[in-house]
Design an enzyme around this catalytic site. Sequence first.
Site, PDB file in Angstrom:
ATOM      1  N   ALA A  55       0.620   5.883  -0.506  1.00  0.00           N
ATOM      2  CA  ALA A  55      -0.203   7.062  -0.279  1.00  0.00           C
ATOM      3  C   ALA A  55      -1.328   7.177  -1.296  1.00  0.00           C
ATOM      4  CB  ALA A  55       0.679   8.304  -0.316  1.00  0.00           C
ATOM      5  N   PHE A  56      -1.110   6.687  -2.516  1.00  0.00           N
ATOM      6  CA  PHE A  56      -2.075   6.917  -3.585  1.00  0.00           C
ATOM      7  C   PHE A  56      -2.596   5.657  -4.258  1.00  0.00           C
ATOM      8  CE2 PHE A  56       0.854  10.549  -3.454  1.00  0.00           C
ATOM      9  CZ  PHE A  56      -0.038  11.543  -3.081  1.00  0.00           C
ATOM     10  N   SER A  57      -2.085   4.510  -3.857  1.00  0.00           N
ATOM     11  CA  SER A  57      -2.531   3.299  -4.549  1.00  0.00           C
ATOM     12  C   SER A  57      -2.304   2.065  -3.701  1.00  0.00           C
ATOM     13  CB  SER A  57      -1.795   3.148  -5.884  1.00  0.00           C
ATOM     14  OG  SER A  57      -0.426   2.877  -5.649  1.00  0.00           O
ATOM     15  N   GLU A  58      -2.796   0.950  -4.209  1.00  0.00           N
ATOM     16  CA  GLU A  58      -2.679  -0.322  -3.520  1.00  0.00           C
ATOM     17  C   GLU A  58      -2.400  -1.384  -4.578  1.00  0.00           C
ATOM     18  OE1 GLU A  58      -5.307  -1.685   0.060  1.00  0.00           O
ATOM     19  OE2 GLU A  58      -6.357  -2.269  -1.775  1.00  0.00           O
TER      20      GLU A  58
ATOM     21  N   ASP B  84      15.915   4.877 -13.724  1.00  0.00           N
ATOM     22  CA  ASP B  84      15.934   4.574 -12.295  1.00  0.00           C
ATOM     23  C   ASP B  84      16.283   3.099 -12.059  1.00  0.00           C
ATOM     24  OD1 ASP B  84      15.770   5.303  -9.601  1.00  0.00           O
ATOM     25  OD2 ASP B  84      13.648   4.769  -9.461  1.00  0.00           O
TER      26      ASP B  84
ATOM     27  N   LYS C  50      -2.513  -3.049  -9.788  1.00  0.00           N
ATOM     28  CA  LYS C  50      -2.334  -1.778  -9.099  1.00  0.00           C
ATOM     29  C   LYS C  50      -3.636  -0.996  -9.201  1.00  0.00           C
ATOM     30  CE  LYS C  50       0.869   1.890  -8.198  1.00  0.00           C
ATOM     31  NZ  LYS C  50       2.249   2.324  -8.331  1.00  0.00           N
TER      32      LYS C  50
ATOM     33  N   ASP D  40       9.284  -1.321 -12.540  1.00  0.00           N
ATOM     34  CA  ASP D  40       9.189   0.082 -12.138  1.00  0.00           C
ATOM     35  C   ASP D  40       9.615   1.049 -13.237  1.00  0.00           C
ATOM     36  OD1 ASP D  40       8.966   2.509 -10.938  1.00  0.00           O
ATOM     37  OD2 ASP D  40      10.002   1.943  -9.113  1.00  0.00           O
TER      38      ASP D  40
ATOM     39  N   LYS E  97      18.096   0.155 -10.425  1.00  0.00           N
ATOM     40  CA  LYS E  97      18.707  -0.092  -9.127  1.00  0.00           C
ATOM     41  C   LYS E  97      18.279  -1.482  -8.676  1.00  0.00           C
ATOM     42  CE  LYS E  97      14.957   2.566  -6.978  1.00  0.00           C
ATOM     43  NZ  LYS E  97      14.619   3.734  -6.154  1.00  0.00           N
TER      44      LYS E  97
ATOM     45  N   ASN F  75      14.639  -2.567  -8.151  1.00  0.00           N
ATOM     46  CA  ASN F  75      13.784  -2.714  -9.326  1.00  0.00           C
ATOM     47  C   ASN F  75      14.077  -3.995 -10.101  1.00  0.00           C
ATOM     48  OD1 ASN F  75      12.559  -0.300  -8.732  1.00  0.00           O
ATOM     49  ND2 ASN F  75      13.817   0.899 -10.143  1.00  0.00           N
TER      50      ASN F  75
ATOM     51  N   THR G 124       0.843  -1.187   0.000  1.00  0.00           N
ATOM     52  CA  THR G 124       0.000   0.000   0.000  1.00  0.00           C
ATOM     53  C   THR G 124       0.873   1.230   0.000  1.00  0.00           C
ATOM     54  OG1 THR G 124      -0.099   0.012   2.416  1.00  0.00           O
ATOM     55  CG2 THR G 124      -1.868  -1.138   1.258  1.00  0.00           C
TER      56      THR G 124
ATOM     57  N   THR H 190      17.702   7.760  -8.229  1.00  0.00           N
ATOM     58  CA  THR H 190      18.090   7.513  -6.850  1.00  0.00           C
ATOM     59  C   THR H 190      19.562   7.873  -6.717  1.00  0.00           C
ATOM     60  OG1 THR H 190      16.480   5.720  -6.765  1.00  0.00           O
ATOM     61  CG2 THR H 190      18.157   5.750  -5.047  1.00  0.00           C
TER      62      THR H 190
END
Length: 372
Positions: free
Chosen positions: A31-34, A142, A50, A163, A144, A147, A29, A182
């Site tokens: 802030a904006f999705s699950e 991104d 998602k 990602d 790393k 991911n 989970t 990152t």
Amino acid sequence: MPLGEDGNGWKKKTSDIKEHYDFKEVLGTGAFSEVVLAEERGTQRLVAIKCIPKKALEGKENNIENEIAVLHRIQHPNIVSLEDIFESTSHLYLVMQLVSGGELFDRIVEKGFYTERDASQLIHQILDAVKYLHDMGIVHRDLKPENLLYYSMDEDSKIMISDFGLSKIEGAGSVMSTACGTPGYVAPEVLAQKPYSKAVDCWSIGVISYILLCGYPPFYDENDAKLFEQILKAEYEFDSPYWDDISDSAKDFICHLMEKEPMKRYTCEQALQHPWICGDTALDKNIHESVSAQIKKNFAKSKWKQAFNATAVVRHMRRLQLGTSLEGPSQITPTSPCHGLLLPEEEEEEEEEDELGNGEEESCKCTVHLRE
């Protein structure tokens, strides 16, 4: 432009997503999705969905459009695929290929035997996938370890790149300049706020290669300014004793990717031709004890979490194999980080948002991994 009104017909309308999928448990989970583990009705195929409330997309339509445009073009065996998109009156549902093999660092730590050759084979797969992206004009931006996920629990499972929250499709004559990514993995030209290209991905692959061979990052400092200074100067070392048993060929490979000047840096194609990747210079000496000890020391477990909690997927798959009950509460906590199969929107609640960007459309999260 409203989502899906580009004539591509990539969205499917639904009054209830659960008519199509049986939701099993929450994998992560934010802030904006699950992100939910789900089973497709009829086929019993497991997927990761998602679930994004439309209210959370207000003002972020460009972000999601960008990611869908990227993901719709991608079909590669080492890249997590977007399989379907559903829209209800309240939500957008992104149906993603489920990768159930767990996280890169977990697997390395769990191994009893790990060699340069193992690392070389991992990097070979990553290079092949990123070359595919670059050939399509897509820059990941991104890359790393977080991911990188294993496709299955099989010992010889392939690695998967996920990602695409910061991905960018290069347009004709376009130049990227938004500083994002990152910090520990980002190329010097990005921090210098200079125009950059797909060479930034090659730098990141060099950093990942370095970590895979010693278990700690090439750049580390508790002070961000000092960390950035190291990266800007491309100052890194092959410290003793951690690198004493690593081949000169591996070090040469890393040096060509972690080259300060983008024009001199190896491309994916050049890197794939290096003898450490395509030849027989990668050593078979067991380096597991040293590398796994450093991984456990330098990478906090809470930082390893991916788009969804891979451990929960593995747990669920084992339950299926054992034929045990699927019922019972999820073990995922409400604060589980969800860096997103797609949107780079969530962070762990205790972490402060730290943007390298300049307010352009990409929301760039920075997670610094420090060596203790």
